[in-house]
Scaffold this motif. Sequence first.
Motif, short mmCIF file in Angstrom:
data_model
loop_
_atom_site.label_atom_id
_atom_site.label_comp_id
_atom_site.label_asym_id
_atom_site.label_seq_id
_atom_site.Cartn_x
_atom_site.Cartn_y
_atom_site.Cartn_z
N GLY A 183 7.11 -16.28 -2.24
CA GLY A 183 7.83 -15.69 -1.20
C GLY A 183 7.45 -15.76 0.25
O GLY A 183 6.17 -14.31 0.94
N THR A 184 7.44 -17.05 0.95
CA THR A 184 6.84 -17.59 2.00
C THR A 184 7.87 -17.55 3.01
O THR A 184 7.75 -17.97 4.61
CB THR A 184 5.89 -19.26 2.33
N ALA A 185 8.98 -17.71 2.58
CA ALA A 185 10.09 -17.70 3.52
C ALA A 185 10.10 -16.33 4.88
O ALA A 185 9.98 -15.10 4.26
CB ALA A 185 11.12 -18.00 2.93
N THR A 186 10.52 -17.09 5.65
CA THR A 186 11.06 -16.15 7.08
C THR A 186 12.59 -16.12 7.54
O THR A 186 13.53 -17.18 6.77
CB THR A 186 10.19 -16.39 7.82
N PRO A 187 12.93 -15.11 7.97
CA PRO A 187 14.50 -15.51 8.41
C PRO A 187 15.41 -16.57 8.23
O PRO A 187 16.41 -17.31 8.41
CB PRO A 187 14.43 -14.23 9.14
N GLY A 188 14.88 -17.14 9.47
CA GLY A 188 14.99 -18.39 10.43
C GLY A 188 15.36 -19.13 9.73
O GLY A 188 16.50 -20.28 9.28
N ARG A 189 14.42 -19.54 8.43
CA ARG A 189 14.34 -20.60 7.00
C ARG A 189 15.32 -20.53 6.41
O ARG A 189 15.70 -21.04 6.26
CB ARG A 189 12.32 -20.77 7.00
N VAL A 190 15.61 -19.11 6.21
CA VAL A 190 16.41 -18.91 5.68
C VAL A 190 18.00 -19.56 6.20
O VAL A 190 18.38 -19.31 5.16
CB VAL A 190 16.16 -17.55 4.79
N THR A 191 17.97 -18.70 6.87
CA THR A 191 19.38 -18.92 7.97
C THR A 191 19.20 -20.41 7.75
O THR A 191 20.79 -21.11 7.67
CB THR A 191 19.59 -18.19 8.29
N ALA A 192 19.41 -20.78 8.31
CA ALA A 192 18.68 -22.75 8.78
C ALA A 192 19.22 -23.10 7.12
O ALA A 192 19.93 -24.04 6.57
CB ALA A 192 17.51 -23.20 9.03
N LEU A 193 18.80 -23.09 5.50
CA LEU A 193 18.78 -23.63 5.11
C LEU A 193 19.87 -23.62 4.44
O LEU A 193 21.22 -23.96 3.35
CB LEU A 193 17.74 -23.58 4.23
N ILE A 194 20.55 -22.13 4.02
CA ILE A 194 21.55 -21.80 3.47
C ILE A 194 22.60 -21.97 4.12
O ILE A 194 23.46 -22.51 3.75
CB ILE A 194 21.50 -19.87 3.47
N SER A 195 22.63 -21.84 5.79
CA SER A 195 23.98 -22.43 6.47
C SER A 195 24.20 -23.69 6.39
O SER A 195 25.73 -24.48 5.44
CB SER A 195 23.74 -22.09 7.59
N ARG A 196 23.18 -24.86 5.65
CA ARG A 196 23.18 -26.51 5.51
C ARG A 196 23.68 -27.01 4.62
O ARG A 196 24.57 -26.91 4.40
CB ARG A 196 21.90 -27.00 5.70
N ILE A 197 23.15 -25.59 3.09
CA ILE A 197 23.83 -25.68 2.05
C ILE A 197 25.00 -25.55 1.93
O ILE A 197 26.42 -26.50 0.92
CB ILE A 197 23.30 -24.79 1.16
N ARG A 198 25.01 -24.41 3.10
CA ARG A 198 27.23 -23.67 2.32
C ARG A 198 27.88 -24.93 3.49
O ARG A 198 29.36 -25.48 2.42
CB ARG A 198 27.02 -22.25 2.70
N VAL A 199 27.60 -24.87 4.62
CA VAL A 199 28.30 -26.17 4.93
C VAL A 199 28.58 -27.66 4.52
O VAL A 199 29.75 -27.97 4.20
CB VAL A 199 27.71 -27.08 6.64
N GLU A 200 27.63 -27.89 4.20
CA GLU A 200 27.35 -29.94 3.34
C GLU A 200 28.12 -29.95 1.78
O GLU A 200 28.45 -30.96 1.45
CB GLU A 200 26.26 -29.88 3.13
N LEU A 201 27.62 -28.47 1.09
CA LEU A 201 28.38 -28.68 0.26
C LEU A 201 29.35 -27.68 -0.43
O LEU A 201 29.90 -27.93 -1.62
CB LEU A 201 27.24 -28.13 -1.14
N SER A 202 30.22 -26.70 0.22
CA SER A 202 30.91 -26.11 -0.19
C SER A 202 32.61 -27.89 0.39
O SER A 202 32.34 -28.14 0.57
CB SER A 202 31.33 -25.17 1.31
N PRO A 203 33.34 -27.09 -1.02
CA PRO A 203 34.93 -28.51 -0.90
C PRO A 203 35.12 -28.17 0.57
O PRO A 203 36.28 -29.25 1.07
CB PRO A 203 35.42 -27.85 -2.25
N SER A 204 35.49 -26.84 0.57
CA SER A 204 35.98 -26.76 1.93
C SER A 204 35.47 -25.21 2.89
O SER A 204 35.23 -24.44 2.35
CB SER A 204 37.97 -26.96 1.99
N ALA A 205 36.18 -24.93 3.96
CA ALA A 205 35.60 -23.66 4.93
C ALA A 205 36.09 -22.73 3.66
O ALA A 205 35.76 -21.64 3.79
CB ALA A 205 36.10 -23.71 6.47
N ALA A 206 37.22 -23.17 3.63
CA ALA A 206 38.59 -22.11 2.91
C ALA A 206 38.01 -21.52 1.38
O ALA A 206 38.07 -20.55 0.46
CB ALA A 206 40.23 -22.51 2.92
#
Length: 325
Positions: A183-206
């Motif tokens: 329980g140490t995360a804050t919204p900015g860090r949450v957005t940054a990590l989740i956005s990075r995982i989604r961009v780097e590991l998603s097979p495609s934008a679709a």
Amino acid sequence: MDGLPQRVSIREVGLRDGLQNEAPLPTEAKVRLLEALASTGVPRIELTAFVSPRAVPAMADAAAMAAAAGTFRDDGPEFSALVASPGGARRAVDAGITTVEYVVSASDGHSRANVKATTDEALARTSGVADIVHGAGGRLEVIIATAWDCPFDGPTDPDRTVRVAAGALALGADSLAVADTIGTATPGRVTALISRIRVELSPSAAQPITLGAHFHNTRGAGLACAWAAVQAGVTQLDAAVGGFGGCPFAPGASGNIATEELVYLLDDSGIATGIDLEAALAAAALVEEIVGRPGASNLLRAGDRKRGRTPVSTDLNTIASDAAS
């Protein structure tokens, strides 16, 4: 609101994460809570954990809880269980639970405390867990614990979390979740990590990766972090009724975000959850009764502002009667 999902799927983790730090409760009491939770309309319930009963005595009745879940209709919630090893996965599928979560800590310190193995050693076991689950026709989610911070190692390098996520997918995970274990995360860090995982590991934008999130409210930012995750594209969130919970292997970790408070936030923001808020409040009152102490739910104390403070019934017959009227 523009850019937000129309619906978020909540996984109720109160029976597992919510109770794992508590003194062991009678299985009959847990079944009462299970019935109350199912009556809320929640689509997914994490039922128990197939782990060492010596390490987590509160989960010693995992097989009995799986048997209780087997009495529900096919149109009821999807039941899942958490495991920490291939042996736990085998016990789960033998008990009839084929939707399985396997935990890999992104930090070595927490991984050693939790499963007596380094992150890489725990990650390597993913393939064995996946083989067992897939062999039973099931689905495996890898939950990345200490995705943001570790109570032993300090801040978790985002590169490390992303590497664990990529490795889990390569070794057979069908989906992923990131967990703010202490329980140490804050919204900015949450957005940054989740956005990075989604961009780097998603097979495609679709074809975006299936990514869930699990937040604790230890420092009061849990709901804010959940909202940030939704804004970043997450549509699967964990929550525990009454705000109970915590990790027995993470010093200082306390309760999860409360299911009823998450439902209140999302529904009132125009994001559907399919969960009946009054039934969720009743389940929150019931877990306080069963555990024998108050939880951390502000909403349970204050009531839904649309109706003001109303008495909350823990009687399932009353709940069913109200829902039918």
